[in-house]
Design an enzyme around this catalytic site. Sequence first.
Site, PDB file in Angstrom:
ATOM      1  N   HIS A 133     -42.933 -22.621  47.045  1.00  0.00           N
ATOM      2  CA  HIS A 133     -43.925 -23.688  47.185  1.00  0.00           C
ATOM      3  C   HIS A 133     -44.246 -24.341  45.847  1.00  0.00           C
ATOM      4  O   HIS A 133     -44.303 -23.695  44.809  1.00  0.00           O
ATOM      5  CB  HIS A 133     -45.208 -23.143  47.824  1.00  0.00           C
ATOM      6  N   ASP A 134     -44.398 -25.652  45.889  1.00  0.00           N
ATOM      7  CA  ASP A 134     -44.796 -26.472  44.736  1.00  0.00           C
ATOM      8  C   ASP A 134     -43.741 -26.555  43.645  1.00  0.00           C
ATOM      9  O   ASP A 134     -44.027 -27.050  42.546  1.00  0.00           O
ATOM     10  CB  ASP A 134     -46.123 -25.981  44.144  1.00  0.00           C
ATOM     11  N   GLY A 151     -43.013 -19.790  43.193  1.00  0.00           N
ATOM     12  CA  GLY A 151     -43.827 -20.984  43.308  1.00  0.00           C
ATOM     13  C   GLY A 151     -44.038 -21.682  41.974  1.00  0.00           C
ATOM     14  O   GLY A 151     -44.074 -21.060  40.921  1.00  0.00           O
TER      15      GLY A 151
END
Length: 284
Positions: A133-134, A151
């Site tokens: 994520h991100d 992440g």
Amino acid sequence: MDHTSPGPGISPEAIVSPAAFVAPGASVAAGCRIGPGCVVGPDCVLEEGVELIAHVVLDGRTRIGAGARIFPFATIGMAPQDLKYKGEPTGAIVGARTMVREHATIHRGSTGGDGFTRVGSDCLIMCVAHVGHDCQVGDGVIIVNNVMLAGHVAVGDFAFIQGGAAVQQFVRIGRMALVTGMSGVERNVLPFGRVKGYRAKLHGLNTIAMRRRLGLSKEAVMTVARAVHELYRGRNLEEQIAAIAAAHPGNPHVAEILDFARDRGRHGLCPFGRSAEDEDPDAA
């Protein structure tokens, strides 16, 4: 490319298998091909010519760029593996002509970032790779089988991450850097750097890419290599940066490395670890 609200639905010029499910609200442009077993969520956008070969799952506010190809059992835009995530409307963006191979996973962003995981154009994400994520992955990046990006990892354009490498959260990998297979990357990797090892260390530069992609001469590559050695030579990094900048005015590749080093953040830079081939610009 930013996510926009979904369009009118499925283009009549798209080909969708009767064994696929495209949720109401999704946007599928002309020339798209969606194979059997695929699931496309209601907030997903497929630009022209996207191909989902079979058994692909897209979820969240996900946009797939024109001409991208997604292979069986890949998932893009599923919820992040982050216990702080509470179902916020986040997403993932994959650039044009990028290829995502079997069983790869690209998780959507979280409110800990700007809400979007991004993979650039013309990338190759190989089998069973994970983009957490991100993450922010640039253009032309190659991520080989079983690579794990935690992440918030940032990867510069044309970086090459070889098989089985693991990158810790919030680490930055500079443009055209090379991470060798099975490396564990806990600190930031300089642009054009080549790192390797269980606890990755810098072992010279990605000289082949510098010569082939940038067209640099052997002498020009050696100039950059000497600047990197100087960067690691002193005790005070800021003083070293200032001295190297003064010694190499107008050299854009040295300037890029120094700008990266100035903005090294909380992880700092990968430590230097020298090996016999590190001085040879023709070495891998």
